[in-house]
Design a protein around this motif. Sequence first.
Motif, PDB file in Angstrom:
ATOM      1  N   LEU A  33      32.589  34.930  34.105  1.00  0.00           N
ATOM      2  CA  LEU A  33      32.767  36.271  33.554  1.00  0.00           C
ATOM      3  C   LEU A  33      32.591  37.330  34.639  1.00  0.00           C
ATOM      4  N   LEU A  34      31.692  37.067  35.579  1.00  0.00           N
ATOM      5  CA  LEU A  34      31.496  37.987  36.701  1.00  0.00           C
ATOM      6  C   LEU A  34      32.776  38.110  37.521  1.00  0.00           C
ATOM      7  N   ALA A  35      33.375  36.970  37.867  1.00  0.00           N
ATOM      8  CA  ALA A  35      34.607  36.997  38.654  1.00  0.00           C
ATOM      9  C   ALA A  35      35.740  37.661  37.875  1.00  0.00           C
ATOM     10  N   GLY A  36      35.866  37.306  36.602  1.00  0.00           N
ATOM     11  CA  GLY A  36      36.951  37.865  35.802  1.00  0.00           C
ATOM     12  C   GLY A  36      36.835  39.365  35.619  1.00  0.00           C
ATOM     13  N   SER A  37      35.630  39.849  35.350  1.00  0.00           N
ATOM     14  CA  SER A  37      35.454  41.292  35.142  1.00  0.00           C
ATOM     15  C   SER A  37      35.671  42.061  36.440  1.00  0.00           C
ATOM     16  N   THR A  38      35.222  41.500  37.556  1.00  0.00           N
ATOM     17  CA  THR A  38      35.413  42.178  38.843  1.00  0.00           C
ATOM     18  C   THR A  38      36.888  42.298  39.184  1.00  0.00           C
ATOM     19  N   VAL A  39      37.613  41.197  39.025  1.00  0.00           N
ATOM     20  CA  VAL A  39      39.050  41.220  39.314  1.00  0.00           C
ATOM     21  C   VAL A  39      39.779  42.133  38.333  1.00  0.00           C
ATOM     22  N   GLY A  40      39.413  42.050  37.055  1.00  0.00           N
ATOM     23  CA  GLY A  40      40.089  42.864  36.050  1.00  0.00           C
ATOM     24  C   GLY A  40      39.896  44.350  36.276  1.00  0.00           C
ATOM     25  N   ILE A  41      38.654  44.760  36.535  1.00  0.00           N
ATOM     26  CA  ILE A  41      38.390  46.183  36.783  1.00  0.00           C
ATOM     27  C   ILE A  41      39.097  46.637  38.056  1.00  0.00           C
ATOM     28  N   GLY A  42      39.090  45.779  39.076  1.00  0.00           N
ATOM     29  CA  GLY A  42      39.777  46.126  40.318  1.00  0.00           C
ATOM     30  C   GLY A  42      41.268  46.313  40.124  1.00  0.00           C
ATOM     31  N   LEU A  43      41.884  45.428  39.340  1.00  0.00           N
ATOM     32  CA  LEU A  43      43.326  45.541  39.092  1.00  0.00           C
ATOM     33  C   LEU A  43      43.649  46.786  38.273  1.00  0.00           C
ATOM     34  N   LEU A  44      42.828  47.075  37.266  1.00  0.00           N
ATOM     35  CA  LEU A  44      43.064  48.272  36.460  1.00  0.00           C
ATOM     36  C   LEU A  44      42.938  49.539  37.301  1.00  0.00           C
ATOM     37  N   ALA A  45      41.918  49.576  38.156  1.00  0.00           N
ATOM     38  CA  ALA A  45      41.737  50.753  39.013  1.00  0.00           C
ATOM     39  C   ALA A  45      42.893  50.890  39.994  1.00  0.00           C
ATOM     40  N   THR A  46      43.327  49.776  40.568  1.00  0.00           N
ATOM     41  CA  THR A  46      44.462  49.820  41.500  1.00  0.00           C
ATOM     42  C   THR A  46      45.721  50.307  40.800  1.00  0.00           C
ATOM     43  N   ALA A  47      45.964  49.805  39.595  1.00  0.00           N
ATOM     44  CA  ALA A  47      47.149  50.230  38.844  1.00  0.00           C
ATOM     45  C   ALA A  47      47.084  51.721  38.520  1.00  0.00           C
ATOM     46  N   ALA A  48      45.896  52.204  38.152  1.00  0.00           N
ATOM     47  CA  ALA A  48      45.758  53.626  37.823  1.00  0.00           C
ATOM     48  C   ALA A  48      46.012  54.496  39.051  1.00  0.00           C
ATOM     49  N   ILE A  49      45.440  54.103  40.188  1.00  0.00           N
ATOM     50  CA  ILE A  49      45.617  54.891  41.413  1.00  0.00           C
ATOM     51  C   ILE A  49      47.067  54.839  41.877  1.00  0.00           C
ATOM     52  N   ALA A  50      47.687  53.659  41.786  1.00  0.00           N
ATOM     53  CA  ALA A  50      49.095  53.541  42.169  1.00  0.00           C
ATOM     54  C   ALA A  50      49.976  54.374  41.246  1.00  0.00           C
ATOM     55  N   GLY A  51      49.641  54.407  39.966  1.00  0.00           N
ATOM     56  CA  GLY A  51      50.415  55.221  39.039  1.00  0.00           C
ATOM     57  C   GLY A  51      50.302  56.702  39.333  1.00  0.00           C
ATOM     58  N   ALA A  52      49.125  57.120  39.819  1.00  0.00           N
ATOM     59  CA  ALA A  52      48.919  58.544  40.113  1.00  0.00           C
ATOM     60  C   ALA A  52      49.524  58.954  41.447  1.00  0.00           C
ATOM     61  N   LEU A  53      49.465  58.061  42.431  1.00  0.00           N
ATOM     62  CA  LEU A  53      49.901  58.415  43.784  1.00  0.00           C
ATOM     63  C   LEU A  53      51.275  57.875  44.144  1.00  0.00           C
ATOM     64  N   GLY A  54      51.802  56.962  43.340  1.00  0.00           N
ATOM     65  CA  GLY A  54      53.085  56.368  43.679  1.00  0.00           C
ATOM     66  C   GLY A  54      52.921  55.274  44.726  1.00  0.00           C
ATOM     67  N   VAL A  55      53.903  55.147  45.595  1.00  0.00           N
ATOM     68  CA  VAL A  55      53.891  54.078  46.601  1.00  0.00           C
ATOM     69  C   VAL A  55      52.638  54.111  47.477  1.00  0.00           C
ATOM     70  N   PRO A  56      52.172  55.293  47.951  1.00  0.00           N
ATOM     71  CA  PRO A  56      50.934  55.288  48.745  1.00  0.00           C
ATOM     72  C   PRO A  56      49.751  54.682  48.000  1.00  0.00           C
ATOM     73  N   GLY A  57      49.772  54.774  46.666  1.00  0.00           N
ATOM     74  CA  GLY A  57      48.682  54.210  45.886  1.00  0.00           C
ATOM     75  C   GLY A  57      48.587  52.704  45.995  1.00  0.00           C
ATOM     76  N   LEU A  58      49.705  52.046  46.335  1.00  0.00           N
ATOM     77  CA  LEU A  58      49.670  50.594  46.522  1.00  0.00           C
ATOM     78  C   LEU A  58      48.845  50.216  47.742  1.00  0.00           C
ATOM     79  N   ILE A  59      48.674  51.166  48.653  1.00  0.00           N
ATOM     80  CA  ILE A  59      47.831  50.939  49.830  1.00  0.00           C
ATOM     81  C   ILE A  59      46.424  51.466  49.584  1.00  0.00           C
ATOM     82  N   PHE A  60      46.348  52.727  49.124  1.00  0.00           N
ATOM     83  CA  PHE A  60      45.039  53.344  48.940  1.00  0.00           C
ATOM     84  C   PHE A  60      44.289  52.764  47.740  1.00  0.00           C
ATOM     85  N   GLY A  61      45.018  52.267  46.741  1.00  0.00           N
ATOM     86  CA  GLY A  61      44.359  51.684  45.580  1.00  0.00           C
ATOM     87  C   GLY A  61      43.473  50.505  45.944  1.00  0.00           C
ATOM     88  N   PRO A  62      44.024  49.464  46.594  1.00  0.00           N
ATOM     89  CA  PRO A  62      43.169  48.339  46.994  1.00  0.00           C
ATOM     90  C   PRO A  62      42.051  48.747  47.945  1.00  0.00           C
TER      91      PRO A  62
END
Length: 344
Positions: free
Chosen positions: A285-314
Amino acid sequence: MPPSTRTLALLALLVVGVGLSFAFHAAAGDTQLTYEATAVEPGENPELVAGASPNVTDLNERLSDTPERYREPVLTAAANGSFEGSLSPELHTAIGDVETPYVAYDGGYYEWSLSTRGETTNATIEMRQTDPETVFDAVARPVADAPAGVRTAVDEGTANGSGVRPGLFRQDGAYYAVALEDEAAALAGFASAVVGFVLTPVGRGYTAVALGLLAYRYREPTRDRLLTPRRAAAVAALALPVALVGTAVFESGSLSRFVTGPASATVVASGALAGVLAAQRRWALLAGSTVGIGLLATAAIAGALGVPGLIFGPLAVCFGIAAGLVPFGYGYWFARPAPEASAG
């Protein structure tokens, strides 16, 4: 009865979190760009002109770290008008991105052209010496057409503010080189502002964890294990409203900050959830929640910034996970039995 160790630790986290929440404002408030306008005549101080004008490159500065034995192509081009052949990797690194139409070199000005063939270091350098008046006529812009900050710098000698643009300007037959008064200080100020910008969501994540844990501790001061996974998730989620309120009240500018800041703060605060799961040895559950929250945050940042968000998000997620080690420690600690179960 004096506050318990846990309560004092939470208050300390709250103080640190609130302080970091204003890191960007403190750093940006101390950053003041001062531009200076210096009268210059054609033929005078080519280095100053090159430092101010985006159309002139100081070739001497570019070559300053290149050993003499690698500079022969430039010497040949300056003497003969052109060079065609192979450039050493050291020289190619120094001048490969010089794209200005003019360069200042050895006290004079040259028309400049550099072309390379494919991915190799085979190149053609063209350098034709030209008189300073030609360069000034080509690159100088009228002061009347410049931003207000430039006009202030020319009239008063200096001007403050980000609205000033460096360059070579002309007015009533005179020329002025407008450039940063202290470039090193400006770079230091910019670096501190970047650090403050990065630390602001960290502070808001810490603040959310401290507030959430203090609220639970106030409600149940004698509870043995204060945090459960569900409570830790609620504490992490508190970072969203904390960051949104902070952004709305204290920040201005791009609307993307209403996404990137809260997303980054939530990643930081989710360290508390990770700490609880680690204390309970729920590794999957620790691994799953960490990966899940990370992916959601990356998707949100990429959605807000566009292509640069694919770099700055991770990058933001990785930094948030690292900064989340502090909430991780608190989550782990408050998921364990309290050493002073009856203390407040």
